[in-house]
Design a protein around this motif. Structure first.
Motif, PDB file in Angstrom:
ATOM      1  N   PRO A  72       0.797  -1.242   0.000  1.00 26.59           N
ATOM      2  CA  PRO A  72       0.000   0.000   0.000  1.00 26.59           C
ATOM      3  C   PRO A  72       0.822   1.281   0.000  1.00 26.59           C
ATOM      4  O   PRO A  72       0.261   2.367  -0.134  1.00 26.59           O
ATOM      5  CB  PRO A  72      -0.824  -0.113   1.288  1.00 26.59           C
ATOM      6  CG  PRO A  72      -0.009  -0.952   2.190  1.00 26.59           C
ATOM      7  CD  PRO A  72       0.707  -1.928   1.293  1.00 26.59           C
ATOM      8  N   LEU A  73       2.143   1.195   0.109  1.00 24.41           N
ATOM      9  CA  LEU A  73       2.937   2.411   0.262  1.00 24.41           C
ATOM     10  C   LEU A  73       3.097   3.202  -1.034  1.00 24.41           C
ATOM     11  O   LEU A  73       3.009   4.430  -1.017  1.00 24.41           O
ATOM     12  CB  LEU A  73       4.298   2.071   0.848  1.00 24.41           C
ATOM     13  CG  LEU A  73       4.243   1.543   2.278  1.00 24.41           C
ATOM     14  CD1 LEU A  73       5.633   1.210   2.770  1.00 24.41           C
ATOM     15  CD2 LEU A  73       3.576   2.524   3.198  1.00 24.41           C
ATOM     16  N   ALA A  74       3.346   2.540  -2.140  1.00 28.52           N
ATOM     17  CA  ALA A  74       3.494   3.274  -3.412  1.00 28.52           C
ATOM     18  C   ALA A  74       2.186   3.967  -3.802  1.00 28.52           C
ATOM     19  O   ALA A  74       2.215   5.155  -4.152  1.00 28.52           O
ATOM     20  CB  ALA A  74       3.997   2.350  -4.513  1.00 28.52           C
ATOM     21  N   PRO A  75       1.031   3.292  -3.739  1.00 27.29           N
ATOM     22  CA  PRO A  75      -0.218   4.016  -4.035  1.00 27.29           C
ATOM     23  C   PRO A  75      -0.465   5.189  -3.084  1.00 27.29           C
ATOM     24  O   PRO A  75      -0.975   6.229  -3.508  1.00 27.29           O
ATOM     25  CB  PRO A  75      -1.306   2.947  -3.882  1.00 27.29           C
ATOM     26  CG  PRO A  75      -0.611   1.662  -4.153  1.00 27.29           C
ATOM     27  CD  PRO A  75       0.776   1.856  -3.601  1.00 27.29           C
ATOM     28  N   GLY A 100       3.165  -2.764 -12.167  1.00 26.02           N
ATOM     29  CA  GLY A 100       3.947  -2.170 -11.094  1.00 26.02           C
ATOM     30  C   GLY A 100       3.800  -2.873  -9.757  1.00 26.02           C
ATOM     31  O   GLY A 100       4.748  -2.950  -8.989  1.00 26.02           O
ATOM     32  N   ARG A 101       2.614  -3.400  -9.466  1.00 25.67           N
ATOM     33  CA  ARG A 101       2.414  -4.056  -8.169  1.00 25.67           C
ATOM     34  C   ARG A 101       3.263  -5.321  -8.055  1.00 25.67           C
ATOM     35  O   ARG A 101       3.937  -5.531  -7.056  1.00 25.67           O
ATOM     36  CB  ARG A 101       0.940  -4.384  -7.962  1.00 25.67           C
ATOM     37  CG  ARG A 101       0.700  -5.057  -6.619  1.00 25.67           C
ATOM     38  CD  ARG A 101      -0.732  -5.147  -6.285  1.00 25.67           C
ATOM     39  NE  ARG A 101      -1.190  -3.784  -6.040  1.00 25.67           N
ATOM     40  CZ  ARG A 101      -2.416  -3.465  -5.674  1.00 25.67           C
ATOM     41  NH1 ARG A 101      -3.297  -4.394  -5.525  1.00 25.67           N
ATOM     42  NH2 ARG A 101      -2.761  -2.217  -5.464  1.00 25.67           N
ATOM     43  N   ILE A 102       3.260  -6.150  -9.087  1.00 29.86           N
ATOM     44  CA  ILE A 102       4.047  -7.389  -9.061  1.00 29.86           C
ATOM     45  C   ILE A 102       5.543  -7.060  -9.074  1.00 29.86           C
ATOM     46  O   ILE A 102       6.326  -7.647  -8.325  1.00 29.86           O
ATOM     47  CB  ILE A 102       3.684  -8.302 -10.253  1.00 29.86           C
ATOM     48  CG1 ILE A 102       2.207  -8.695 -10.190  1.00 29.86           C
ATOM     49  CG2 ILE A 102       4.586  -9.519 -10.303  1.00 29.86           C
ATOM     50  CD1 ILE A 102       1.832  -9.484  -8.957  1.00 29.86           C
ATOM     51  N   SER A 144       8.014   8.741 -15.799  1.00 29.25           N
ATOM     52  CA  SER A 144       9.236   8.848 -15.005  1.00 29.25           C
ATOM     53  C   SER A 144       8.918   9.260 -13.573  1.00 29.25           C
ATOM     54  O   SER A 144       9.529   8.759 -12.626  1.00 29.25           O
ATOM     55  CB  SER A 144      10.217   9.830 -15.645  1.00 29.25           C
ATOM     56  OG  SER A 144       9.631  11.104 -15.769  1.00 29.25           O
ATOM     57  N   GLU A 145       7.930  10.139 -13.403  1.00 30.83           N
ATOM     58  CA  GLU A 145       7.522  10.533 -12.055  1.00 30.83           C
ATOM     59  C   GLU A 145       6.955   9.332 -11.289  1.00 30.83           C
ATOM     60  O   GLU A 145       7.309   9.105 -10.126  1.00 30.83           O
ATOM     61  CB  GLU A 145       6.462  11.634 -12.136  1.00 30.83           C
ATOM     62  CG  GLU A 145       5.950  12.086 -10.788  1.00 30.83           C
ATOM     63  CD  GLU A 145       4.871  13.147 -10.924  1.00 30.83           C
ATOM     64  OE1 GLU A 145       4.228  13.413  -9.902  1.00 30.83           O
ATOM     65  OE2 GLU A 145       4.670  13.703 -12.014  1.00 30.83           O
ATOM     66  N   GLN A 146       6.119   8.564 -11.933  1.00 31.18           N
ATOM     67  CA  GLN A 146       5.554   7.373 -11.295  1.00 31.18           C
ATOM     68  C   GLN A 146       6.658   6.372 -10.967  1.00 31.18           C
ATOM     69  O   GLN A 146       6.661   5.767  -9.884  1.00 31.18           O
ATOM     70  CB  GLN A 146       4.516   6.734 -12.203  1.00 31.18           C
ATOM     71  CG  GLN A 146       3.843   5.534 -11.585  1.00 31.18           C
ATOM     72  CD  GLN A 146       2.854   4.861 -12.527  1.00 31.18           C
ATOM     73  OE1 GLN A 146       2.730   5.234 -13.688  1.00 31.18           O
ATOM     74  NE2 GLN A 146       2.177   3.872 -12.029  1.00 31.18           N
ATOM     75  N   PHE A 147       7.607   6.205 -11.866  1.00 32.64           N
ATOM     76  CA  PHE A 147       8.713   5.278 -11.655  1.00 32.64           C
ATOM     77  C   PHE A 147       9.544   5.687 -10.434  1.00 32.64           C
ATOM     78  O   PHE A 147       9.858   4.868  -9.576  1.00 32.64           O
ATOM     79  CB  PHE A 147       9.586   5.229 -12.914  1.00 32.64           C
ATOM     80  CG  PHE A 147      10.801   4.360 -12.791  1.00 32.64           C
ATOM     81  CD1 PHE A 147      10.708   2.992 -12.956  1.00 32.64           C
ATOM     82  CD2 PHE A 147      12.041   4.911 -12.512  1.00 32.64           C
ATOM     83  CE1 PHE A 147      11.833   2.183 -12.853  1.00 32.64           C
ATOM     84  CE2 PHE A 147      13.168   4.109 -12.403  1.00 32.64           C
ATOM     85  CZ  PHE A 147      13.054   2.745 -12.573  1.00 32.64           C
ATOM     86  N   ILE A 148       9.895   6.956 -10.349  1.00 37.21           N
ATOM     87  CA  ILE A 148      10.739   7.430  -9.258  1.00 37.21           C
ATOM     88  C   ILE A 148      10.010   7.351  -7.916  1.00 37.21           C
ATOM     89  O   ILE A 148      10.554   6.857  -6.926  1.00 37.21           O
ATOM     90  CB  ILE A 148      11.236   8.867  -9.540  1.00 37.21           C
ATOM     91  CG1 ILE A 148      12.227   8.844 -10.701  1.00 37.21           C
ATOM     92  CG2 ILE A 148      11.868   9.488  -8.298  1.00 37.21           C
ATOM     93  CD1 ILE A 148      12.583  10.205 -11.226  1.00 37.21           C
ATOM     94  N   ILE A 149       8.768   7.807  -7.876  1.00 37.20           N
ATOM     95  CA  ILE A 149       8.008   7.779  -6.618  1.00 37.20           C
ATOM     96  C   ILE A 149       7.799   6.343  -6.156  1.00 37.20           C
ATOM     97  O   ILE A 149       8.023   6.018  -4.987  1.00 37.20           O
ATOM     98  CB  ILE A 149       6.655   8.505  -6.785  1.00 37.20           C
ATOM     99  CG1 ILE A 149       6.886  10.003  -6.960  1.00 37.20           C
ATOM    100  CG2 ILE A 149       5.738   8.240  -5.588  1.00 37.20           C
ATOM    101  CD1 ILE A 149       5.647  10.776  -7.355  1.00 37.20           C
ATOM    102  N   GLY A 150       7.379   5.469  -7.056  1.00 38.63           N
ATOM    103  CA  GLY A 150       7.147   4.072  -6.694  1.00 38.63           C
ATOM    104  C   GLY A 150       8.410   3.361  -6.262  1.00 38.63           C
ATOM    105  O   GLY A 150       8.418   2.604  -5.281  1.00 38.63           O
ATOM    106  N   THR A 151       9.496   3.606  -6.982  1.00 37.59           N
ATOM    107  CA  THR A 151      10.764   2.964  -6.637  1.00 37.59           C
ATOM    108  C   THR A 151      11.285   3.448  -5.292  1.00 37.59           C
ATOM    109  O   THR A 151      11.711   2.649  -4.455  1.00 37.59           O
ATOM    110  CB  THR A 151      11.815   3.223  -7.736  1.00 37.59           C
ATOM    111  OG1 THR A 151      11.334   2.676  -8.957  1.00 37.59           O
ATOM    112  CG2 THR A 151      13.144   2.581  -7.388  1.00 37.59           C
ATOM    113  N   PHE A 152      11.249   4.752  -5.052  1.00 39.35           N
ATOM    114  CA  PHE A 152      11.721   5.272  -3.765  1.00 39.35           C
ATOM    115  C   PHE A 152      10.883   4.736  -2.612  1.00 39.35           C
ATOM    116  O   PHE A 152      11.431   4.341  -1.581  1.00 39.35           O
ATOM    117  CB  PHE A 152      11.728   6.794  -3.760  1.00 39.35           C
ATOM    118  CG  PHE A 152      12.919   7.416  -4.424  1.00 39.35           C
ATOM    119  CD1 PHE A 152      13.939   6.655  -4.958  1.00 39.35           C
ATOM    120  CD2 PHE A 152      13.017   8.787  -4.527  1.00 39.35           C
ATOM    121  CE1 PHE A 152      15.034   7.232  -5.572  1.00 39.35           C
ATOM    122  CE2 PHE A 152      14.107   9.385  -5.143  1.00 39.35           C
ATOM    123  CZ  PHE A 152      15.115   8.603  -5.662  1.00 39.35           C
ATOM    124  N   ALA A 153       9.567   4.733  -2.754  1.00 38.85           N
ATOM    125  CA  ALA A 153       8.707   4.221  -1.681  1.00 38.85           C
ATOM    126  C   ALA A 153       9.013   2.752  -1.406  1.00 38.85           C
ATOM    127  O   ALA A 153       9.151   2.334  -0.255  1.00 38.85           O
ATOM    128  CB  ALA A 153       7.235   4.408  -2.043  1.00 38.85           C
TER     129      ALA A 153
END
Length: 170
Positions: A72-75, A100-102, A144-153
């Motif tokens: 639940p953290l990335a969402p 992205g979830r998997i 790229s924004e989604q990638f960075i935020i999701g990866t960092f989280a």
């Protein structure tokens, strides 16, 4: 105290389950996971080095808490980013990056596994593979924004949980 840390790692791993019940607010799962990991960290700091069965249980629960507790953290990070858009534009609720979830579950498991194994260089390999695999998709709007935020989280969560497990080993 190590048993208490393991119990709270288990709670963190199971925290996303209420999300399947549509009656539960979306903010509950990340809060429960964060609190459970915080309590696990505090109790792990006061624990002895694990051996025997506790050693195996620590490895399994650490990887499970990292992989599944971070769902639940990335969402949640995406919802915060949508509210704080820089240019006043709305970021799409569903982003251009599929699967992205998997990928996030596998990424968190690999990062936490690398930390638990005492091989932090493994994180660089995981992130490099993820970046190379996603490179063609990163040209789409907001990708790229989604990638960075999701990866960092995901990575910050996996590092925190993997550090708790590693702390119980040493």
């Amino acid at each position: 105290m190590s048993i208490t840390a393991l119990i709270f790692l288990g709670i963190a791993a199971l925290a996303p389950l209420p999300l399947s019940l549509r009656r539960v607010p979306q903010w509950i799962a990340p809060i429960v996971a964060i609190i459970a990991v915080g309590v696990a960290a505090i109790t792990a700091a006061a624990s002895h080095k694990v051996t025997g069965f506790e050693l195996g249980a620590t490895a399994v629960l650490t990887i499970a808490a990292a992989a599944f507790g971070g769902i639940p953290l990335a969402p949640a990070a995406f919802r915060i980013a949508r509210r704080q858009s820089d240019a006043g534009e709305q970021v799409a609720a569903t982003g251009p990056l599929q699967g992205g979830r998997i990928i996030g579950i596998l990424e968190r498991a690999a990062v936490a596994g690398a930390i638990v194994a005492g091989w932090p260089e493994g994180m660089a390999i995981v992130l490099a593979v993820k970046g190379l695999a996603r490179y063609p998709e990163l040209r789409e709007p907001h990708a790229s924004e989604q990638f960075i935020i999701g990866t960092f989280a995901s990575v910050l969560w996996a590092i925190a949980v993997g550090g708790i497990g590693r702390g119980l080993f040493t």
